[in-house]
Design a protein around this motif. Structure first.
Motif, mmCIF file in Angstrom:
data_model
loop_
_atom_site.group_PDB
_atom_site.id
_atom_site.type_symbol
_atom_site.label_atom_id
_atom_site.label_comp_id
_atom_site.label_asym_id
_atom_site.label_seq_id
_atom_site.Cartn_x
_atom_site.Cartn_y
_atom_site.Cartn_z
ATOM 1 N N LEU A 48 7.345 17.001 -5.317
ATOM 2 C CA LEU A 48 7.316 17.693 -4.030
ATOM 3 C C LEU A 48 8.711 17.763 -3.402
ATOM 4 C CD1 LEU A 48 4.042 16.225 -2.470
ATOM 5 C CD2 LEU A 48 4.420 18.559 -3.271
ATOM 6 N N THR A 49 9.508 16.741 -3.697
ATOM 7 C CA THR A 49 10.838 16.701 -3.077
ATOM 8 C C THR A 49 11.835 17.593 -3.796
ATOM 9 O OG1 THR A 49 10.414 14.432 -2.398
ATOM 10 C CG2 THR A 49 12.713 15.181 -2.342
ATOM 11 N N PHE A 50 11.814 17.570 -5.133
ATOM 12 C CA PHE A 50 12.862 18.255 -5.891
ATOM 13 C C PHE A 50 12.351 19.444 -6.708
ATOM 14 C CE2 PHE A 50 14.106 13.787 -5.436
ATOM 15 C CZ PHE A 50 15.281 13.952 -4.722
ATOM 16 N N GLY A 51 11.036 19.592 -6.860
ATOM 17 C CA GLY A 51 10.518 20.648 -7.719
ATOM 18 C C GLY A 51 10.305 21.948 -6.987
ATOM 19 N N GLU A 52 9.789 22.974 -7.668
ATOM 20 C CA GLU A 52 9.476 24.260 -7.071
ATOM 21 C C GLU A 52 8.229 24.133 -6.201
ATOM 22 O OE1 GLU A 52 9.082 27.178 -10.036
ATOM 23 O OE2 GLU A 52 11.157 27.061 -10.707
ATOM 24 N N GLU A 53 8.026 25.126 -5.323
ATOM 25 C CA GLU A 53 6.931 25.061 -4.370
ATOM 26 C C GLU A 53 5.579 24.962 -5.059
ATOM 27 O OE1 GLU A 53 7.070 28.178 -1.557
ATOM 28 O OE2 GLU A 53 9.124 27.767 -0.958
ATOM 29 N N LYS A 54 5.416 25.630 -6.221
ATOM 30 C CA LYS A 54 4.112 25.650 -6.875
ATOM 31 C C LYS A 54 4.059 24.641 -8.025
ATOM 32 C CE LYS A 54 4.230 30.091 -7.678
ATOM 33 N NZ LYS A 54 5.379 30.507 -6.904
ATOM 34 N N ALA A 55 4.942 23.604 -7.988
ATOM 35 C CA ALA A 55 4.955 22.615 -9.072
ATOM 36 C C ALA A 55 3.691 21.792 -9.078
ATOM 37 C CB ALA A 55 6.168 21.695 -8.926
ATOM 38 N N ARG A 63 -5.599 30.511 -10.200
ATOM 39 C CA ARG A 63 -6.376 31.618 -10.758
ATOM 40 C C ARG A 63 -5.411 32.605 -11.370
ATOM 41 N NH1 ARG A 63 -10.664 33.333 -6.207
ATOM 42 N NH2 ARG A 63 -10.974 34.980 -7.758
ATOM 43 N N GLN A 64 -5.599 32.879 -12.635
ATOM 44 C CA GLN A 64 -4.651 33.682 -13.390
ATOM 45 C C GLN A 64 -4.442 35.058 -12.773
ATOM 46 O OE1 GLN A 64 -2.914 32.412 -15.889
ATOM 47 N NE2 GLN A 64 -1.714 34.304 -16.009
ATOM 48 N N GLU A 65 -5.536 35.640 -12.159
ATOM 49 C CA GLU A 65 -5.419 37.008 -11.641
ATOM 50 C C GLU A 65 -4.467 37.113 -10.450
ATOM 51 O OE1 GLU A 65 -9.445 35.463 -10.004
ATOM 52 O OE2 GLU A 65 -8.147 35.170 -11.741
ATOM 53 N N PHE A 66 -4.121 35.948 -9.831
ATOM 54 C CA PHE A 66 -3.228 35.989 -8.685
ATOM 55 C C PHE A 66 -1.770 35.736 -9.060
ATOM 56 C CE2 PHE A 66 -7.216 35.040 -6.337
ATOM 57 C CZ PHE A 66 -7.200 36.151 -5.511
ATOM 58 N N GLN A 67 -1.489 35.443 -10.326
ATOM 59 C CA GLN A 67 -0.121 35.143 -10.709
ATOM 60 C C GLN A 67 0.813 36.324 -10.463
ATOM 61 O OE1 GLN A 67 0.973 32.057 -11.428
ATOM 62 N NE2 GLN A 67 -1.142 31.587 -10.854
ATOM 63 N N LYS A 68 0.322 37.542 -10.716
ATOM 64 C CA LYS A 68 1.145 38.728 -10.476
ATOM 65 C C LYS A 68 1.416 38.899 -8.982
ATOM 66 C CE LYS A 68 -0.669 42.768 -11.451
ATOM 67 N NZ LYS A 68 -1.128 43.943 -12.220
ATOM 68 N N LEU A 69 0.402 38.599 -8.171
ATOM 69 C CA LEU A 69 0.581 38.689 -6.728
ATOM 70 C C LEU A 69 1.598 37.675 -6.240
ATOM 71 C CD1 LEU A 69 -0.364 39.904 -4.010
ATOM 72 C CD2 LEU A 69 -2.143 38.154 -3.962
ATOM 73 N N PHE A 70 1.487 36.421 -6.746
ATOM 74 C CA PHE A 70 2.448 35.386 -6.361
ATOM 75 C C PHE A 70 3.870 35.794 -6.768
ATOM 76 C CE2 PHE A 70 -1.079 31.999 -6.826
ATOM 77 C CZ PHE A 70 -1.473 32.216 -5.513
ATOM 78 N N SER A 71 4.000 36.348 -7.965
ATOM 79 C CA SER A 71 5.318 36.728 -8.468
ATOM 80 C C SER A 71 5.936 37.817 -7.601
ATOM 81 C CB SER A 71 5.200 37.203 -9.915
ATOM 82 O OG SER A 71 6.453 37.634 -10.399
ATOM 83 N N ALA A 72 5.123 38.823 -7.226
ATOM 84 C CA ALA A 72 5.628 39.906 -6.374
ATOM 85 C C ALA A 72 6.027 39.375 -5.005
ATOM 86 C CB ALA A 72 4.561 40.995 -6.239
ATOM 87 N N TYR A 73 5.190 38.487 -4.471
ATOM 88 C CA TYR A 73 5.489 37.898 -3.153
ATOM 89 C C TYR A 73 6.808 37.134 -3.190
ATOM 90 C CZ TYR A 73 5.000 34.795 0.893
ATOM 91 O OH TYR A 73 5.212 34.106 2.064
ATOM 92 N N ASP A 74 6.983 36.303 -4.207
ATOM 93 C CA ASP A 74 8.209 35.497 -4.314
ATOM 94 C C ASP A 74 9.442 36.381 -4.472
ATOM 95 O OD1 ASP A 74 6.787 33.181 -4.051
ATOM 96 O OD2 ASP A 74 6.683 32.751 -6.203
ATOM 97 N N GLN A 75 9.335 37.430 -5.284
ATOM 98 C CA GLN A 75 10.491 38.305 -5.493
ATOM 99 C C GLN A 75 10.885 39.019 -4.202
ATOM 100 O OE1 GLN A 75 10.570 40.822 -9.062
ATOM 101 N NE2 GLN A 75 8.905 39.570 -9.898
ATOM 102 N N LEU A 76 9.901 39.513 -3.463
ATOM 103 C CA LEU A 76 10.202 40.211 -2.219
ATOM 104 C C LEU A 76 10.792 39.253 -1.185
ATOM 105 C CD1 LEU A 76 7.058 42.525 -1.913
ATOM 106 C CD2 LEU A 76 9.388 43.201 -2.486
ATOM 107 N N GLN A 77 10.252 38.037 -1.149
ATOM 108 C CA GLN A 77 10.756 37.063 -0.193
ATOM 109 C C GLN A 77 12.206 36.676 -0.492
ATOM 110 O OE1 GLN A 77 9.866 36.110 2.624
ATOM 111 N NE2 GLN A 77 7.946 35.006 2.728
ATOM 112 N N SER A 78 12.567 36.560 -1.761
ATOM 113 C CA SER A 78 13.887 36.048 -2.121
ATOM 114 C C SER A 78 14.918 37.132 -2.405
ATOM 115 C CB SER A 78 13.775 35.128 -3.337
ATOM 116 O OG SER A 78 13.274 35.847 -4.457
#
Length: 519
Positions: A48-55, A63-78
């Motif tokens: 939690l201290t040193f890893g990524e947010e979704k570690a 849920r596998q179907e949301f991985q694309k959504l998470f990826s798009a969200y992270d890319q837009l945010q960063s």
């Protein structure tokens, strides 16, 4: 013999028994578990201290179907070139899911939109008073509410609203369009309207007002036939209707023309209560069919029933709950339907509040008529079909324009049809303001004590429009046809309702027991 040495424990060593051995192994096992717990906790804190947010996944598994959504969200945010609000991305994602349903009756309101919407509803129902929906990318009027600013401005079912105060709303959601159209009482909004297949548009400026809360209007239209109009199915509509029916019975009602023209619907429970008044106990009122489930059948209950012959008036603005009533009366009570084909909304919606105050409304079932018919997008056909005369669906012409002899335009043609409908000779209806039309306008001005100019503008234009509205209200051919049908079915002899004497007439005609003496 053992020799003792200084400092050595003089207590004899215990003997190694089976019981002692078991206790030792138990202690070692407990210590091992304790060590593993500490190690796991340490790794979790490190991740939690040193890893990524979704570690670390907490709660439900990924849920596998949301991985694309998470990826798009992270890319837009960063990586988006400006900072992005998280809430905006999340609301947009939910909106996208709802829009993907391609269902005009499903909608998502963010927390702010839901709050604004509820405030606008609770603040005395202020707006223009029209039910709208999205159809083919255009905001379309289902029906204006009776006696509302929208109805008084001449807005009709089927009108397409292209822009609001000059801002295009094509492709806009119903919720966003409502937010633009609604407003405080006394303020104005200008709507750009397209009617029918014509490519021409007209701007209508509507003054917002408090929308009438009454939903039931009743009158005797002959000595024994009542006309009751229901404008929507709200919480109080059933109570209003019961009261209206009692008043009409006292007035001598022997037959009833029930009218849901232009009624865009409302509460399913209210439609059920009202249909129950006209359908015998045990007969089916309607059915509700959720996905992958058996239909739930709603039947009429016992209690007081309306025991006079009934006809029901419907048109293209009769939708949803109005169609539930029409289906129940037609198929389970043999009531004759008169008018035009209804709108065609055969689905049921549920509105759910989300944890942050947002609201998600979506279709959860379809409803069927008693015979199992799904009328979605097809509507209910009347038994006796009668359409509106052309003058009842005319667009309004610009009252500020100056229409006079020599002008050729579509607005002149509309004015010709209006004057013809209210009884003036205009010659050929061709859009040309000729000498015959000038004479008709002059005659109209004389009859209405207006300045005689032969020109249509200002007060004269308003007077023509008002005269046509009065004709429509007092000479409704659909109501007349419905009366003919019910009188024939019931074998009644119907006479026009007696008019009550005016206060002036009453003053001039003394009562029978009143003594009069010459002065």
């Amino acid at each position: 013999m053992n020799e003792q040495r200084p400092g050595q424990d003089q207590t004899p060593a215990p003997e190694e028994t089976p019981a002692n051995s078991i206790r030792m192994r138990t202690f070692q096992f407990i210590m091992l578990i304790f060590f593993l717990v500490l190690a796991t906790a340490g790794l979790t804190v490190f991740a939690l201290t040193f890893g990524e947010e979704k570690a670390v996944e907490v709660g439900a598994p990924a849920r596998q179907e949301f991985q694309k959504l998470f990826s798009a969200y992270d890319q837009l945010q960063s990586e988006y070139y400006t900072e992005v609000e998280s809430d905006a991305l999340i609301n947009g994602a939910i909106n996208g899911m709802v829009e993907a349903l391609d269902d005009p009756y499903s909608d998502y309101l963010s927390q702010e939109e839901a709050t604004q919407f509820m405030n606008s509803i609770s603040s005395s129902f202020e707006g223009i008073g029209a039910e709208i929906q999205e159809r083919d990318g255009l905001i379309t009027v289902v029906s204006p509410i009776a006696n509302s600013p929208a109805e008084e401005a001449g807005i009709l079912p089927g009108d397409k609203i292209l822009s609001v105060d000059g801002e295009s709303i094509q492709g806009m959601s119903v919720t966003d369009a409502v937010m633009l159209i609604r407003g405080e009482k006394g303020t104005e909004v200008t709507l750009t309207i397209q009617r029918g297949d014509s490519g021409n548009t007209i701007d209508l400026t509507v003054e917002r007002d408090e929308i009438p809360l009454e939903t039931v209007y009743a009158e005797m239209i002959s000595e024994n036939v009542a006309h009751i109009r229901i404008t929507s199915f709200s919480q109080d509509t059933y109570t209003e209707l019961v009261e209206a029916l009692a008043n009409m019975e006292e007035a001598g009602m022997e037959a009833l023309v029930l009218d849901v023209r232009g009624n865009p619907g409302g509460l399913l429970t209210t439609a059920r209560e009202i249909a129950d008044l006209f359908v015998e106990e045990g007969e089916i009122l309607f059915q509700v069919e959720p996905r992958n489930q058996e239909s739930e059948i709603f039947r009429a209950t016992g209690g007081d029933k309306i025991d006079v012959p009934v006809t029901l008036l419907i048109d293209g603005g009769s939708a949803s709950a109005s169609e539930i009533l029409a289906g129940a009366l037609s198929e389970s009570a043999d009531v004759t339907l008169v008018g035009e084909n209804s709108f065609g909304k055969g689905t049921v919606q549920t509105a759910n509040d989300l944890p942050d105050g947002a609201n998600l409304k979506f279709t959860t079932a379809k409803w069927l008529t008693p015979d199992g018919n799904w009328i979605h997008e097809t509507g209910i056909a009347p038994d006796v079909e009668i359409g509106y005369p052309a003058y009842m669906t005319l667009p309004l012409f610009d009252t500020e324009a100056e229409l006079k002899e020599g002008v050729i335009s579509e607005e002149v043609e509309v004015a010709e049809q209006m004057l013809q409908a209210i009884g003036y000779e205009v010659g050929e209806v061709d859009g040309l303001f000729d000498e015959t039309l000038t004479e008709a306008v002059e005659t109209f001005q004389e009859d209405n004590e207006l300045e005689v100019t032969g020109i249509l503008t200002g007060d004269t234009s308003y007077a023509v429009i008002d005269a046509l509205r009065e004709k429509i209200e007092n000479d409704d051919p659909l109501v007349q046809r419905a009366v003919e049908v019910i009188v024939e079915e019931a074998g009644l002899v119907s006479e026009p309702a007696a008019e009550e004497p005016s206060a002036e007439d009453a003053a001039e005609e003394p009562a029978d027991d009143q003594q009069t003496e010459p002065e």
